[in-house]
Design a protein around this motif. Structure first.
Motif, short mmCIF file in Angstrom:
data_model
loop_
_atom_site.label_atom_id
_atom_site.label_comp_id
_atom_site.label_asym_id
_atom_site.label_seq_id
_atom_site.Cartn_x
_atom_site.Cartn_y
_atom_site.Cartn_z
N LEU A 72 7.34 46.23 45.12
CA LEU A 72 7.11 44.80 45.36
C LEU A 72 7.14 44.48 46.84
N GLY A 73 8.02 45.12 47.59
CA GLY A 73 8.08 44.91 49.03
C GLY A 73 6.81 45.39 49.73
N VAL A 74 6.33 46.56 49.33
CA VAL A 74 5.09 47.10 49.91
C VAL A 74 3.91 46.19 49.57
N ALA A 75 3.86 45.70 48.34
CA ALA A 75 2.78 44.80 47.94
C ALA A 75 2.81 43.52 48.77
N GLU A 76 4.01 42.98 49.03
CA GLU A 76 4.13 41.77 49.85
C GLU A 76 3.72 42.04 51.29
N THR A 77 4.13 43.17 51.84
CA THR A 77 3.74 43.54 53.20
C THR A 77 2.22 43.69 53.29
N MET A 78 1.61 44.30 52.30
CA MET A 78 0.16 44.46 52.27
C MET A 78 -0.53 43.10 52.26
N LEU A 82 -3.00 41.73 55.16
CA LEU A 82 -4.37 41.31 54.87
C LEU A 82 -4.60 39.86 55.26
N ALA A 83 -3.62 39.01 55.04
CA ALA A 83 -3.75 37.61 55.44
C ALA A 83 -3.85 37.50 56.96
N ARG A 84 -3.07 38.30 57.66
CA ARG A 84 -3.10 38.29 59.12
C ARG A 84 -4.46 38.77 59.63
N ASP A 85 -5.02 39.77 58.97
CA ASP A 85 -6.32 40.31 59.37
C ASP A 85 -7.46 39.32 59.14
N ARG A 86 -7.29 38.40 58.20
CA ARG A 86 -8.34 37.42 57.90
C ARG A 86 -8.42 36.32 58.97
N ARG A 87 -7.32 36.11 59.69
CA ARG A 87 -7.34 35.06 60.70
C ARG A 87 -8.23 35.45 61.86
N LEU A 88 -8.89 34.48 62.43
CA LEU A 88 -9.74 34.73 63.59
C LEU A 88 -8.89 34.87 64.84
N PRO A 89 -9.36 35.61 65.84
CA PRO A 89 -8.61 35.71 67.09
C PRO A 89 -8.35 34.33 67.67
N GLY A 90 -7.13 34.12 68.15
CA GLY A 90 -6.76 32.83 68.73
C GLY A 90 -6.19 31.85 67.74
#
Length: 92
Positions: A72-78, A82-90
């Motif tokens: 569950l911890g690994v799934a939350e980290t993933m 992924l949410a962080r990667d979806r954000r645009l730079p800035g």
């Protein structure tokens, strides 16, 4: 492995009661009991000893608990990565 089943297993083990854990997970007591029994069937072992005052982990449940928490911890980290990667730079 179904993450919702693992979450239910961990929550029941922490609360010590299927009846008390059910509302917090959005299930009725019979529905949560059936889900836990389904997980036990899938794994081929009993995870809880059921008694008149709640449940306690069996030896197999005790073995599963730290692994379930890790999964569950690994799934939350993933999910966070992924949410962080979806954000645009800035964007923050």
């Amino acid at each position: 492995m179904d993450l919702a089943l693992l979450r239910a297993f961990v929550h029941v083990s922490e609360v010590g009661s299927i009846t008390e854990a059910a509302p917090g997970l959005g299930y009725s007591q019979p529905g949560l009991s059936q889900r836990i029994q389904g997980l036990e069937r899938r794994l081929g072992c009993r995870l809880f000893d059921r008694g008149p005052h709640g449940v306690t982990l069996t030896a197999q449940g005790t073995t599963l608990l730290p692994y379930a928490r890790i999964i569950l911890g690994v799934a939350e980290t993933m999910r966070e990565e992924l949410a962080r990667d979806r954000r645009l730079p800035g964007e923050d």
